[in-house]
Design a protein around this motif. Structure first.
Motif, mmCIF file in Angstrom:
data_model
loop_
_atom_site.group_PDB
_atom_site.id
_atom_site.type_symbol
_atom_site.label_atom_id
_atom_site.label_comp_id
_atom_site.label_asym_id
_atom_site.label_seq_id
_atom_site.Cartn_x
_atom_site.Cartn_y
_atom_site.Cartn_z
ATOM 1 N N GLU A 55 0.781 -1.070 -0.008
ATOM 2 C CA GLU A 55 -0.068 0.365 0.006
ATOM 3 C C GLU A 55 0.631 1.577 -0.385
ATOM 4 O OE1 GLU A 55 -3.020 0.186 3.544
ATOM 5 O OE2 GLU A 55 -3.799 -2.264 2.938
ATOM 6 N N LYS A 56 1.901 1.186 0.833
ATOM 7 C CA LYS A 56 3.069 2.500 0.657
ATOM 8 C C LYS A 56 3.306 2.753 -0.256
ATOM 9 C CE LYS A 56 6.819 4.521 4.147
ATOM 10 N NZ LYS A 56 7.244 4.922 2.685
ATOM 11 N N SER A 59 1.084 4.012 -2.801
ATOM 12 C CA SER A 59 0.422 5.560 -2.315
ATOM 13 C C SER A 59 1.677 6.791 -2.910
ATOM 14 C CB SER A 59 0.807 5.669 -0.784
ATOM 15 O OG SER A 59 -0.339 6.728 -0.414
ATOM 16 N N GLU A 60 2.393 6.265 -2.766
ATOM 17 C CA GLU A 60 3.453 7.534 -2.409
ATOM 18 C C GLU A 60 4.143 7.313 -4.333
ATOM 19 O OE1 GLU A 60 6.881 5.570 -0.012
ATOM 20 O OE2 GLU A 60 5.887 6.589 1.168
ATOM 21 N N ILE A 63 -0.563 6.992 -6.376
ATOM 22 C CA ILE A 63 -1.754 7.413 -6.489
ATOM 23 C C ILE A 63 -1.713 9.736 -5.671
ATOM 24 C CG2 ILE A 63 -3.788 8.337 -5.002
ATOM 25 C CD1 ILE A 63 -3.101 5.246 -3.983
ATOM 26 N N SER A 82 -2.988 15.061 2.725
ATOM 27 C CA SER A 82 -2.462 12.915 2.980
ATOM 28 C C SER A 82 -2.376 12.444 4.179
ATOM 29 C CB SER A 82 -1.697 12.899 2.611
ATOM 30 O OG SER A 82 -0.833 11.595 2.190
ATOM 31 N N ASP A 99 -7.021 9.135 3.463
ATOM 32 C CA ASP A 99 -6.071 8.763 3.354
ATOM 33 C C ASP A 99 -5.416 10.035 2.181
ATOM 34 O OD1 ASP A 99 -5.472 6.242 3.848
ATOM 35 O OD2 ASP A 99 -6.681 5.336 2.357
ATOM 36 N N TYR A 100 -6.776 10.523 1.449
ATOM 37 C CA TYR A 100 -6.462 12.351 0.886
ATOM 38 C C TYR A 100 -7.949 12.731 0.464
ATOM 39 C CZ TYR A 100 -2.164 9.254 -0.911
ATOM 40 O OH TYR A 100 -0.786 9.534 -1.707
ATOM 41 N N GLU A 120 -7.480 4.812 -0.617
ATOM 42 C CA GLU A 120 -6.335 3.776 -1.230
ATOM 43 C C GLU A 120 -6.929 2.205 -0.549
ATOM 44 O OE1 GLU A 120 -1.780 1.602 -0.687
ATOM 45 O OE2 GLU A 120 -2.669 4.270 -0.405
ATOM 46 N N GLY A 161 -4.532 2.489 -6.814
ATOM 47 C CA GLY A 161 -3.127 2.516 -7.824
ATOM 48 C C GLY A 161 -3.171 2.487 -9.250
#
Length: 206
Positions: A55-56, A59-60, A63, A82, A99-100, A120, A161
């Motif tokens: 997920e990290k 995300s980085e 996303i 975020s 998340d965002y 996410e 993603g």
């Protein structure tokens, strides 16, 4: 209960929502040309993020760049949050970290008039992220009302993603777009997010 504990059935029951599944809900949203920066970022890092499958990483490397592209195309007149705490109503479980969130205000010191919640999906499961996303959308609607800045429509997105699905909340009706957008067409993803901004009173609170 926090946002990430909500399931689709729980948000329906707790908030009295009607869920509607609809094909081509955002068919009017046109694909846009994205910047060379986003194209290069995704070309270089998306395969790595998908291979790592965390997920990290998604995300980085996927996303966040796509969402920053939306902010860039809005000439930084909106803000993107975020991992911010967004406690709106503890009694209803509308607490926790998002998340965002996109906000109509350019300031990043405080959240103002949130309009799009982006979640996410956990374990790459879009359906599994729907409950959390809708709970955050309900919280955004309530938050706007509490701040004296009500918006008729709140939007949301759930993504792994690589796959993106979009939602709309109006009154007690949640519409889920059955049409997915995919990472190989980032202009289509950015286009939907920009369309959402333009159809939710963008600019009213600047």
């Amino acid at each position: 209960m926090a946002y990430n504990a909500f399931t689709l059935n729980e948000v329906k029951r707790q908030f009295g929502l009607q869920i509607h599944e609809q094909e081509a809900l955002f068919a009017d949203a046109s694909s846009v040309e994205v910047s060379p920066w986003l194209q290069e970022t995704l070309r270089e890092f998306a395969p790595l993020a998908l291979a790592m499958s965390t997920e990290k990483a998604r995300s980085e490397m996927i996303i966040a760049p796509i969402l920053l592209e939306v902010r860039r195309q809005k000439h930084e007149t909106i803000s993107l949050f975020s991992g911010m705490e967004f406690t709106v109503d503890a009694a209803q479980g509308l607490v926790g970290f998002c998340d965002y969130l996109f906000s109509l205000s350019p300031t990043h010191f405080t959240i103002e008039a949130p309009v799009i919640a982006v979640v996410e999906a956990k374990n790459e499961n879009l359906r599994g992220g729907m409950g959390q996303c809708i709970a955050e959308m309900v919280a955004a609607k309530l938050f706007n009302e509490q701040q004296g800045k009500p918006l008729q429509t709140i939007y949301g997105a759930v993504t792994t993603g690589s796959n993106w699905r979009f939602l709309r909340l109006q009154n007690s009706d949640v519409h889920i777009d059955l049409t997915e957008r995919y990472l190989d067409q980032p202009g289509a993803i950015v286009g939907v997010l920009l369309w959402m901004m333009e159809h939710t009173g963008y600019g009213s609170y600047e």
